[in-house]
Design a protein around this motif. Structure first.
Motif, short mmCIF file in Angstrom:
data_model
loop_
_atom_site.label_atom_id
_atom_site.label_comp_id
_atom_site.label_asym_id
_atom_site.label_seq_id
_atom_site.Cartn_x
_atom_site.Cartn_y
_atom_site.Cartn_z
N THR A 260 -27.76 49.84 -38.28
CA THR A 260 -27.02 50.36 -39.46
C THR A 260 -25.34 50.25 -38.83
O THR A 260 -24.58 50.36 -39.70
CB THR A 260 -27.26 51.41 -40.17
OG1 THR A 260 -26.95 52.59 -38.97
CG2 THR A 260 -28.72 51.55 -40.31
N GLY A 261 -25.53 50.03 -37.56
CA GLY A 261 -23.99 50.15 -36.91
C GLY A 261 -23.17 51.79 -36.90
O GLY A 261 -22.23 51.70 -36.86
N ARG B 100 -21.95 56.08 -41.64
CA ARG B 100 -21.03 55.39 -40.81
C ARG B 100 -21.14 56.24 -39.57
O ARG B 100 -20.87 55.95 -38.53
CB ARG B 100 -19.88 55.45 -41.32
CG ARG B 100 -19.80 54.14 -42.55
CD ARG B 100 -18.59 53.90 -43.11
NE ARG B 100 -18.59 52.88 -44.02
CZ ARG B 100 -17.68 52.43 -44.92
NH1 ARG B 100 -16.66 53.15 -44.99
NH2 ARG B 100 -17.88 51.48 -45.80
N VAL B 101 -21.51 57.55 -39.76
CA VAL B 101 -21.56 58.44 -38.72
C VAL B 101 -22.70 59.40 -39.02
O VAL B 101 -22.87 60.02 -40.01
CB VAL B 101 -20.48 59.51 -38.45
CG1 VAL B 101 -20.64 60.61 -37.40
CG2 VAL B 101 -19.06 58.88 -38.27
N VAL C 91 -39.45 59.24 -33.14
CA VAL C 91 -38.18 59.72 -33.59
C VAL C 91 -37.10 59.04 -33.22
O VAL C 91 -35.90 58.85 -33.36
CB VAL C 91 -38.08 61.29 -33.64
CG1 VAL C 91 -36.69 61.90 -33.80
CG2 VAL C 91 -39.06 61.99 -34.60
N PHE C 92 -37.21 59.10 -31.54
CA PHE C 92 -36.07 58.54 -30.73
C PHE C 92 -35.81 56.91 -31.15
O PHE C 92 -34.70 56.36 -30.97
CB PHE C 92 -36.40 58.68 -29.36
CG PHE C 92 -36.15 60.22 -28.96
CD1 PHE C 92 -34.89 60.76 -29.35
CD2 PHE C 92 -36.57 60.61 -27.78
CE1 PHE C 92 -34.61 62.16 -28.83
CE2 PHE C 92 -36.18 61.87 -27.22
CZ PHE C 92 -35.10 62.64 -27.78
N ALA C 93 -37.01 56.64 -31.40
CA ALA C 93 -37.07 54.76 -31.62
C ALA C 93 -36.23 54.65 -33.00
O ALA C 93 -35.52 53.78 -33.02
CB ALA C 93 -38.54 54.51 -31.85
N MET C 94 -36.47 55.63 -34.04
CA MET C 94 -35.70 55.67 -35.29
C MET C 94 -34.40 55.97 -34.98
O MET C 94 -33.40 55.22 -35.41
CB MET C 94 -36.38 56.45 -36.00
CG MET C 94 -37.59 56.39 -36.83
SD MET C 94 -38.29 57.47 -37.84
CE MET C 94 -37.25 56.96 -39.52
N VAL C 95 -33.80 56.83 -34.16
CA VAL C 95 -32.32 56.88 -33.72
C VAL C 95 -31.92 55.60 -33.20
O VAL C 95 -30.71 55.27 -33.61
CB VAL C 95 -32.21 57.89 -32.61
CG1 VAL C 95 -30.82 58.17 -32.12
CG2 VAL C 95 -32.85 59.48 -33.02
N THR C 96 -32.63 55.05 -32.45
CA THR C 96 -32.01 53.62 -31.91
C THR C 96 -31.78 52.72 -32.97
O THR C 96 -31.03 51.86 -33.10
CB THR C 96 -33.09 52.95 -30.84
OG1 THR C 96 -33.25 54.14 -29.74
CG2 THR C 96 -32.51 51.76 -30.28
N ILE D 102 -16.29 58.25 -30.89
CA ILE D 102 -17.93 57.55 -30.92
C ILE D 102 -17.47 56.31 -31.57
O ILE D 102 -16.94 56.05 -32.69
CB ILE D 102 -19.00 58.37 -31.33
CG1 ILE D 102 -18.96 59.68 -30.84
CG2 ILE D 102 -20.07 57.73 -31.33
CD1 ILE D 102 -19.93 60.64 -31.43
N THR D 103 -17.89 55.17 -31.13
CA THR D 103 -17.71 53.83 -31.70
C THR D 103 -19.18 53.30 -32.53
O THR D 103 -19.92 53.87 -32.35
CB THR D 103 -17.43 52.75 -30.60
OG1 THR D 103 -18.48 52.61 -29.86
CG2 THR D 103 -16.17 53.02 -30.07
N PRO D 104 -18.63 52.55 -33.48
CA PRO D 104 -19.85 51.89 -34.47
C PRO D 104 -21.02 51.69 -33.58
O PRO D 104 -20.90 50.77 -32.43
CB PRO D 104 -19.52 50.73 -35.11
CG PRO D 104 -17.79 51.33 -35.34
CD PRO D 104 -17.56 51.86 -34.02
N GLY D 105 -22.47 52.03 -33.98
CA GLY D 105 -23.49 51.40 -33.09
C GLY D 105 -23.60 52.20 -31.92
O GLY D 105 -24.55 51.82 -31.03
N GLU D 106 -23.04 53.15 -31.34
CA GLU D 106 -22.86 53.80 -30.17
C GLU D 106 -23.79 55.07 -30.44
O GLU D 106 -23.65 56.06 -31.24
CB GLU D 106 -21.49 53.87 -29.59
CG GLU D 106 -21.76 54.74 -28.23
CD GLU D 106 -20.31 55.07 -27.57
OE1 GLU D 106 -20.05 54.90 -26.37
OE2 GLU D 106 -19.32 55.18 -28.54
N VAL D 107 -24.75 55.54 -29.61
CA VAL D 107 -25.52 56.81 -29.38
C VAL D 107 -24.87 57.61 -28.29
O VAL D 107 -24.89 57.38 -27.07
CB VAL D 107 -26.74 56.74 -29.28
CG1 VAL D 107 -27.34 57.91 -29.37
CG2 VAL D 107 -27.32 55.70 -30.24
#
Length: 243
Positions: A184-185, A154-155, A173-178, A24-29
């Motif tokens: 925050t990356g 970071r993770v 909650v999903f908006a907060m995940v995004t 998993i890369t930074p900023g990726e969900v």
């Protein structure tokens, strides 16, 4: 970057995860999907250090965390929001969030996203001086995410954050995940049963069955795959119209 290579783990002599490869890369969900008992929570516990890996390696930005304890991983930025939130009910929201900052004490150079989060989700700010144990389930989940943000992740490992919430609060909650991923990356590992919502915020998805990753692809690819939908996602509420 979070890298799992050949990771296996379990409880005692009972294997649960088997030969997991995942990056998993930074900023990726990346959302993890599958039926109950597929190994999703075990995966989060293994990455966080609550459960030791029996085989394989776990690396963050090239540093080997495989044998590191959970508090050391938290100090490096591997933050778990477990199922059930587990706030300190007798403390205020502000105090819970401040406790989240303890994990980041060695990484003060990292930007603190909490104020930006409070501006973006003002509902959390209105709860600031209230006792966490008196909040609704949805409010507690938002506070749990704010506490995680205070740890400068970071993770970010999220174990079923929508559990027990109304559809409106699930969207919040999903908006907060995004927000956590984009602002925050953080590399976000999202474990969910609300498949349609999870794929809506994810960049990629993996499907687990019996402790193994059996399918992987972009969110769009998983939505479009009739084999994946029928074999592994049929019980999770994706309507045929959405496919």
């Amino acid at each position: 970057m979070l890298e799992l290579t050949g990771v296996s783990s379990g409880y005692g002599a009972v294997p649960v995860l088997r030969d997991i490869d995942l990056t998993i890369t930074p900023g990726e969900v990346v959302t993890v999907l599958g039926a109950n008992g597929a190994g999703k929570t075990t995966l989060a516990r293994t990455v966080s250090g609550l459960l030791p890996a029996k085989e394989g390696s776990i690396r963050l930005d090239g540093a080997d965390l495989t044998r590191r304890r959970s508090h050391t991983r938290a100090g490096r930025g591997v933050i778990l929001v477990p199922e059930g939130r587990r706030l300190f009910g007798g403390l205020t929201v502000a105090q819970n969030v401040e406790l989240g900052r303890i994990a980041a004490r060695r990484r003060r150079a990292d930007a603190d996203p909490v104020e930006h989060l409070l501006d973006t989700f003002p509902k959390v700010r209105t709860l600031w001086d209230r006792q966490a144990g008196l909040l609704s389930g949805g409010e507690q989940q938002m506070v749990a995410l704010a506490r995680a943000a205070a740890g400068r992740p970071r993770v970010l490992l999220l174990d079923e954050p929508s559990l027990g919430l109304s559809p409106i609060l699930v969207d919040e909650v999903f908006a907060m995940v995004t927000f956590m991923a984009r602002e925050t990356g953080s590399a976000v590992l999202l474990i969910e049963q609300v498949v349609d919502g999870a794929l809506g915020v994810a960049d990629r998805g993996v499907v687990m069955s019996h402790g193994r990753i059996v399918a992987t692809g972009s969110a769009a690819e998983l939505r479009a795959s009739p084999v994946v939908r029928e074999a592994y996602l049929g019980m999770t509420g994706i309507e045929e119209a959405a496919s």
